[in-house]
Design a protein around this motif. Structure first.
Motif, mmCIF file in Angstrom:
data_model
loop_
_atom_site.group_PDB
_atom_site.id
_atom_site.type_symbol
_atom_site.label_atom_id
_atom_site.label_comp_id
_atom_site.label_asym_id
_atom_site.label_seq_id
_atom_site.Cartn_x
_atom_site.Cartn_y
_atom_site.Cartn_z
ATOM 1 N N PRO A 7 0.839 -1.200 0.000
ATOM 2 C CA PRO A 7 0.000 0.000 0.000
ATOM 3 C C PRO A 7 0.876 1.253 0.000
ATOM 4 O O PRO A 7 1.939 1.279 0.628
ATOM 5 C CB PRO A 7 -0.805 -0.110 1.294
ATOM 6 C CG PRO A 7 -0.087 -1.095 2.135
ATOM 7 C CD PRO A 7 0.700 -1.972 1.218
ATOM 8 N N GLU A 8 0.435 2.256 -0.740
ATOM 9 C CA GLU A 8 1.180 3.505 -0.786
ATOM 10 C C GLU A 8 1.027 4.230 0.543
ATOM 11 O O GLU A 8 -0.048 4.240 1.129
ATOM 12 C CB GLU A 8 0.658 4.389 -1.922
ATOM 13 C CG GLU A 8 1.053 3.884 -3.278
ATOM 14 C CD GLU A 8 0.742 4.896 -4.366
ATOM 15 O OE1 GLU A 8 0.757 6.107 -4.087
ATOM 16 O OE2 GLU A 8 0.473 4.456 -5.483
ATOM 17 N N PRO A 9 2.117 4.829 1.016
ATOM 18 C CA PRO A 9 2.012 5.542 2.294
ATOM 19 C C PRO A 9 1.139 6.785 2.145
ATOM 20 O O PRO A 9 1.053 7.378 1.080
ATOM 21 C CB PRO A 9 3.463 5.930 2.600
ATOM 22 C CG PRO A 9 4.177 5.867 1.304
ATOM 23 C CD PRO A 9 3.450 4.881 0.446
ATOM 24 N N LYS A 10 0.489 7.152 3.218
ATOM 25 C CA LYS A 10 -0.280 8.393 3.282
ATOM 26 C C LYS A 10 0.532 9.365 4.116
ATOM 27 O O LYS A 10 0.775 9.116 5.287
ATOM 28 C CB LYS A 10 -1.642 8.160 3.933
ATOM 29 C CG LYS A 10 -2.505 7.169 3.194
ATOM 30 C CD LYS A 10 -3.252 7.856 2.088
ATOM 31 C CE LYS A 10 -4.243 6.885 1.488
ATOM 32 N NZ LYS A 10 -4.508 7.085 0.123
ATOM 33 N N TYR A 11 0.967 10.430 3.507
ATOM 34 C CA TYR A 11 1.781 11.406 4.210
ATOM 35 C C TYR A 11 0.866 12.362 4.956
ATOM 36 O O TYR A 11 0.074 13.085 4.362
ATOM 37 C CB TYR A 11 2.685 12.144 3.228
ATOM 38 C CG TYR A 11 3.606 11.193 2.497
ATOM 39 C CD1 TYR A 11 4.691 10.621 3.144
ATOM 40 C CD2 TYR A 11 3.360 10.838 1.171
ATOM 41 C CE1 TYR A 11 5.519 9.729 2.502
ATOM 42 C CE2 TYR A 11 4.186 9.948 0.514
ATOM 43 C CZ TYR A 11 5.265 9.395 1.179
ATOM 44 O OH TYR A 11 6.084 8.510 0.534
ATOM 45 N N GLN A 12 0.998 12.362 6.283
ATOM 46 C CA GLN A 12 0.120 13.165 7.126
ATOM 47 C C GLN A 12 0.561 14.620 7.204
ATOM 48 O O GLN A 12 -0.254 15.500 7.441
ATOM 49 C CB GLN A 12 0.059 12.567 8.541
ATOM 50 C CG GLN A 12 -0.448 11.144 8.574
ATOM 51 C CD GLN A 12 -1.858 11.016 8.027
ATOM 52 O OE1 GLN A 12 -2.725 11.809 8.330
ATOM 53 N NE2 GLN A 12 -2.070 10.022 7.177
ATOM 54 N N GLU A 16 6.805 14.334 6.919
ATOM 55 C CA GLU A 16 6.766 12.959 6.394
ATOM 56 C C GLU A 16 6.888 12.952 4.872
ATOM 57 O O GLU A 16 7.462 12.034 4.295
ATOM 58 C CB GLU A 16 5.449 12.286 6.768
ATOM 59 C CG GLU A 16 5.283 11.975 8.221
ATOM 60 C CD GLU A 16 3.919 11.364 8.526
ATOM 61 O OE1 GLU A 16 3.142 11.085 7.582
ATOM 62 O OE2 GLU A 16 3.622 11.163 9.715
ATOM 63 N N PHE A 17 6.340 13.952 4.223
ATOM 64 C CA PHE A 17 6.301 14.025 2.760
ATOM 65 C C PHE A 17 7.651 14.414 2.163
ATOM 66 O O PHE A 17 8.017 13.927 1.089
ATOM 67 C CB PHE A 17 5.223 15.035 2.341
ATOM 68 C CG PHE A 17 5.102 15.219 0.857
ATOM 69 C CD1 PHE A 17 4.509 14.251 0.067
ATOM 70 C CD2 PHE A 17 5.578 16.368 0.252
ATOM 71 C CE1 PHE A 17 4.387 14.425 -1.308
ATOM 72 C CE2 PHE A 17 5.460 16.560 -1.122
ATOM 73 C CZ PHE A 17 4.866 15.577 -1.894
ATOM 74 N N LYS A 84 -1.112 13.536 -6.611
ATOM 75 C CA LYS A 84 -1.691 12.960 -5.386
ATOM 76 C C LYS A 84 -1.620 13.901 -4.196
ATOM 77 O O LYS A 84 -2.430 13.807 -3.283
ATOM 78 C CB LYS A 84 -0.986 11.652 -5.018
ATOM 79 C CG LYS A 84 -1.404 10.499 -5.870
ATOM 80 C CD LYS A 84 -0.984 9.206 -5.234
ATOM 81 C CE LYS A 84 -1.580 8.069 -6.050
ATOM 82 N NZ LYS A 84 -1.375 6.789 -5.427
ATOM 83 N N TYR A 85 -0.628 14.749 -4.187
ATOM 84 C CA TYR A 85 -0.390 15.626 -3.040
ATOM 85 C C TYR A 85 -0.185 17.069 -3.526
ATOM 86 O O TYR A 85 0.923 17.610 -3.435
ATOM 87 C CB TYR A 85 0.853 15.169 -2.262
ATOM 88 C CG TYR A 85 0.767 13.752 -1.763
ATOM 89 C CD1 TYR A 85 0.084 13.453 -0.592
ATOM 90 C CD2 TYR A 85 1.364 12.701 -2.458
ATOM 91 C CE1 TYR A 85 -0.003 12.153 -0.123
ATOM 92 C CE2 TYR A 85 1.285 11.404 -2.001
ATOM 93 C CZ TYR A 85 0.598 11.134 -0.837
ATOM 94 O OH TYR A 85 0.516 9.849 -0.374
ATOM 95 N N LYS A 88 1.041 19.770 -0.643
ATOM 96 C CA LYS A 88 2.360 19.405 -0.113
ATOM 97 C C LYS A 88 3.429 19.553 -1.202
ATOM 98 O O LYS A 88 4.551 19.980 -0.924
ATOM 99 C CB LYS A 88 2.349 17.981 0.433
ATOM 100 C CG LYS A 88 1.603 17.838 1.759
ATOM 101 C CD LYS A 88 1.603 16.395 2.227
ATOM 102 C CE LYS A 88 0.870 16.205 3.529
ATOM 103 N NZ LYS A 88 -0.575 16.256 3.398
#
Length: 118
Positions: A7-12, A16-17, A84-85, A88
């Motif tokens: 699973p792809e990480p979810k950067y909070q 983290e990103f 996706k982000y 960020k």
């Protein structure tokens, strides 16, 4: 046997990103295209204000994305994190831009690079 995808990480948050963002910009040419594009943003904003012509604002938006995406698709051979982000990625673009002005971005890439084994 089929490969299972992790699973792809979810950067909070941005902390983290940032390492992910840096590793998506490993090649100097990719970073240079981002730098020129972001510089173009400021140039076109200046032209729009100086000429009092909002039509130049379109170029201010298109130039950085066009050059950045060329770097990702043709040089880095990856998909821009903007898809996706978006927020960020935008913030990280400006962080990278500042680090490039200060000559710190290559060291930042080295900091997050995985050591290679021979």
């Amino acid at each position: 046997m089929t490969e299972q995808k992790l699973p792809e990480p979810k950067y909070q948050n941005l902390a983290e990103f940032w390492p992910f963002y840096v590793m998506e910009h490993q090649k100097p040419l990719t970073r240079q295209l981002h730098f020129v594009g972001t510089s173009g943003l400021f140039v076109w904003l200046g032209v729009a204000v100086g000429k009092r012509n909002p039509r130049f604002l379109g170029l201010a938006l298109v130039t950085p994305y066009l050059l950045a995406w060329l770097g990702h698709f043709l040089v880095e051979k990856n998909r821009p994190a903007t898809f996706k982000y978006p927020l960020k990625s935008l913030i990280s673009d400006f962080i990278m831009y500042g680090k490039m002005w200060r000559g710190q971005m290559t060291m930042e890439v080295q900091r997050f690079s995985r050591p290679t084994t021979v």
